[in-house]
Design a protein around this motif. Structure first.
Motif, PDB file in Angstrom:
ATOM      1  N   ILE A  24      79.234 -17.812  26.464  1.00 41.10           N
ATOM      2  CA  ILE A  24      80.091 -16.665  26.762  1.00 41.10           C
ATOM      3  C   ILE A  24      79.984 -15.609  25.670  1.00 41.10           C
ATOM      4  N   SER A  25      79.953 -16.043  24.430  1.00 38.69           N
ATOM      5  CA  SER A  25      79.826 -15.103  23.309  1.00 38.69           C
ATOM      6  C   SER A  25      78.511 -14.343  23.389  1.00 38.69           C
ATOM      7  N   ALA A  26      77.436 -15.048  23.716  1.00 40.30           N
ATOM      8  CA  ALA A  26      76.133 -14.393  23.837  1.00 40.30           C
ATOM      9  C   ALA A  26      76.114 -13.412  24.998  1.00 40.30           C
ATOM     10  N   ALA A  27      76.726 -13.796  26.130  1.00 36.57           N
ATOM     11  CA  ALA A  27      76.754 -12.903  27.289  1.00 36.57           C
ATOM     12  C   ALA A  27      77.554 -11.645  26.991  1.00 36.57           C
ATOM     13  N   SER A  34      69.970 -15.910  25.504  1.00 32.58           N
ATOM     14  CA  SER A  34      70.664 -16.966  24.767  1.00 32.58           C
ATOM     15  C   SER A  34      71.798 -17.549  25.589  1.00 32.58           C
ATOM     16  N   ALA A  35      72.501 -16.685  26.314  1.00 29.14           N
ATOM     17  CA  ALA A  35      73.603 -17.162  27.148  1.00 29.14           C
ATOM     18  C   ALA A  35      73.097 -18.135  28.206  1.00 29.14           C
ATOM     19  N   ALA A  36      71.976 -17.791  28.841  1.00 32.40           N
ATOM     20  CA  ALA A  36      71.413 -18.674  29.855  1.00 32.40           C
ATOM     21  C   ALA A  36      71.003 -20.010  29.254  1.00 32.40           C
ATOM     22  N   THR A  37      70.436 -19.955  28.054  1.00 29.31           N
ATOM     23  CA  THR A  37      70.036 -21.195  27.378  1.00 29.31           C
ATOM     24  C   THR A  37      71.240 -22.085  27.121  1.00 29.31           C
ATOM     25  N   GLN A  38      72.332 -21.488  26.664  1.00 26.51           N
ATOM     26  CA  GLN A  38      73.522 -22.271  26.356  1.00 26.51           C
ATOM     27  C   GLN A  38      74.226 -22.777  27.622  1.00 26.51           C
ATOM     28  N   PHE A  39      74.267 -21.950  28.666  1.00 30.93           N
ATOM     29  CA  PHE A  39      74.856 -22.429  29.920  1.00 30.93           C
ATOM     30  C   PHE A  39      74.014 -23.571  30.493  1.00 30.93           C
ATOM     31  N   GLU A  62      70.928 -11.361  35.536  1.00 29.34           N
ATOM     32  CA  GLU A  62      70.722 -10.303  34.548  1.00 29.34           C
ATOM     33  C   GLU A  62      69.299 -10.327  34.005  1.00 29.34           C
ATOM     34  N   LEU A  63      68.724 -11.523  33.922  1.00 33.86           N
ATOM     35  CA  LEU A  63      67.357 -11.681  33.410  1.00 33.86           C
ATOM     36  C   LEU A  63      66.313 -11.501  34.517  1.00 33.86           C
ATOM     37  N   GLU A  64      66.784 -11.259  35.757  1.00 37.61           N
ATOM     38  CA  GLU A  64      65.918 -11.078  36.920  1.00 37.61           C
ATOM     39  C   GLU A  64      65.086 -12.318  37.224  1.00 37.61           C
ATOM     40  N   HIS A  65      65.639 -13.483  36.918  1.00 37.41           N
ATOM     41  CA  HIS A  65      65.037 -14.754  37.320  1.00 37.41           C
ATOM     42  C   HIS A  65      65.692 -15.158  38.649  1.00 37.41           C
ATOM     43  N   HIS A  66      65.284 -14.483  39.710  1.00 38.43           N
ATOM     44  CA  HIS A  66      66.049 -14.530  40.946  1.00 38.43           C
ATOM     45  C   HIS A  66      66.029 -15.902  41.637  1.00 38.43           C
ATOM     46  N   LYS A  67      64.892 -16.558  41.664  1.00 36.75           N
ATOM     47  CA  LYS A  67      64.839 -17.869  42.316  1.00 36.75           C
ATOM     48  C   LYS A  67      65.714 -18.880  41.585  1.00 36.75           C
ATOM     49  N   ARG A  92      75.050 -12.193  45.879  1.00 38.14           N
ATOM     50  CA  ARG A  92      74.322 -11.228  45.040  1.00 38.14           C
ATOM     51  C   ARG A  92      72.969 -11.774  44.606  1.00 38.14           C
ATOM     52  N   CYS A  93      72.917 -13.084  44.377  1.00 42.48           N
ATOM     53  CA  CYS A  93      71.627 -13.703  44.039  1.00 42.48           C
ATOM     54  C   CYS A  93      70.660 -13.589  45.219  1.00 42.48           C
ATOM     55  N   TYR A  94      71.160 -13.864  46.419  1.00 39.05           N
ATOM     56  CA  TYR A  94      70.327 -13.723  47.615  1.00 39.05           C
ATOM     57  C   TYR A  94      69.863 -12.278  47.779  1.00 39.05           C
ATOM     58  N   LEU A  95      70.774 -11.344  47.571  1.00 41.32           N
ATOM     59  CA  LEU A  95      70.429  -9.934  47.721  1.00 41.32           C
ATOM     60  C   LEU A  95      69.322  -9.531  46.758  1.00 41.32           C
ATOM     61  N   ASN A  96      69.435  -9.958  45.509  1.00 41.31           N
ATOM     62  CA  ASN A  96      68.427  -9.614  44.515  1.00 41.31           C
ATOM     63  C   ASN A  96      67.080 -10.249  44.806  1.00 41.31           C
TER      64      ASN A  96
END
Length: 307
Positions: A24-27, A34-39, A62-67, A92-96
């Motif tokens: 959360i702090s990284a996001a 970093s946030a994705a790594t920690q989640f 946010e990182l555009e890693h849509h799949k 929103r993930c489906y939309l992207n």
């Protein structure tokens, strides 16, 4: 760095709480990698926490890693099926990732769980408009309007199936040489509908139509199709009515049948396309699977149509 905030449990592993806090702090600092790594680390420690998967999905978006975002959001909704926010994130993930109909269904599910979401209402409306525009381009009928039940509460018949879209494309392409090429090459690109109903595709276009039919599970269809103008067609399992309405918009006389609970949707779609059908000289009527009430006897039918 957010990683420095991690404490460890016995054995050197970070705790779920610390991993979540670091993420959360990284996001909040805009460091979504970093946030994705920690989640992801937190998810490994507590894979049944739907909120962690949902937060991971947001970072991946946010990182555009849509799949990967879609996969995380789908897990979140599987773990927390009554959580409206998770469904909105999945939408929103489906939309992207370009999955408009899946996004429409997920947004609708979110609103079913919590109708008081003005932003989601606006997003659903925008997606529904995009789907209508896409459908018109795919089928090749600029005036076509088909409404679905995105939540799927009426069963599978209320959804837009790819087979129905493909068959509608083939009906239009068989009448319009311009649409024939578009049908088998770029179904999502704009196409023109040639209003000269009754014109016949050339041999090359016939071959292309046959190939398209084979590729979409329509191998049994005899090519070339007879243009539907003037034909009396009985459609079984019409669903949203896309195929029957398309035929009617090509001057056919169509009775579209399905289960009683689908009649309001089917009739609404026929009404929405009434001007298009009337201008072509066709007709369309909805009926339940008992065909006799509308006076359609088997000997009057020239084509039995189903999806």
């Amino acid at each position: 760095m957010a990683e420095a905030a991690l404490s460890t449990m016995p054995g050197g592993l970070p705790s779920v709480q610390d991993a979540r806090y670091a993420a959360i702090s990284a996001a909040e600092a805009g460091d979504f990698a970093s946030a994705a790594t920690q989640f992801a680390a937190a998810v490994q420690l507590c894979p049944t926490d739907g909120a962690l998967h949902e937060q991971l999905a947001q970072c991946l978006m946010e990182l555009e890693h849509h799949k990967m975002a879609v996969a995380a959001a789908e897990t979140a909704t599987a773990l927390e099926p009554q959580w409206s926010d998770a469904w909105a994130t999945l939408a929103r993930c489906y939309l992207n990732s370009g999955q408009l109909r899946s996004a429409q269904q997920a947004f609708s599910r979110s609103l079913t769980l919590d109708p008081d979401q003005p932003e989601v209402h606006a997003e659903l409306s925008e997606i529904s408009n995009l789907i209508q525009q896409q459908l018109k381009r795919q089928v090749g009928l600029p005036g076509l309007t088909i409404t679905v039940d995105p939540a799927g509460q009426l069963g599978p018949g209320c959804m837009m199936w790819e087979a129905g879209i493909r068959l509608a494309q083939l009906l239009v392409a068989n009448v319009s040489p311009k649409a024939a090429t578009a049908t088998v090459t770029a179904t999502d690109s704009p196409t023109s509908h040639d209003s000269t109903c009754g014109c016949k595709p050339n041999a090359a276009q016939h071959n292309a139509l046959a190939s398209a039919g084979s590729a979409n599970g329509l191998e049994h269809v005899q090519w070339p199709l007879r243009p539907p103008a003037g034909m009396h067609i009985l459609e079984v399992g019409a669903g949203t009515g896309i195929v029957g309405i398309t035929a009617a918009a090509l001057a056919a006389h169509v009775t579209l049948t399905d289960l009683p609970q689908l009649q309001p949707l089917l009739k609404a779609n026929i009404a929405a396309n009434a001007a298009l059908i009337r201008a072509a000289g066709g007709t369309a009527a909805a009926a339940v699977l008992d065909w006799d009430p509308v006076g359609t006897q088997s000997e009057d039918v020239e084509l039995l149509q189903g999806q």
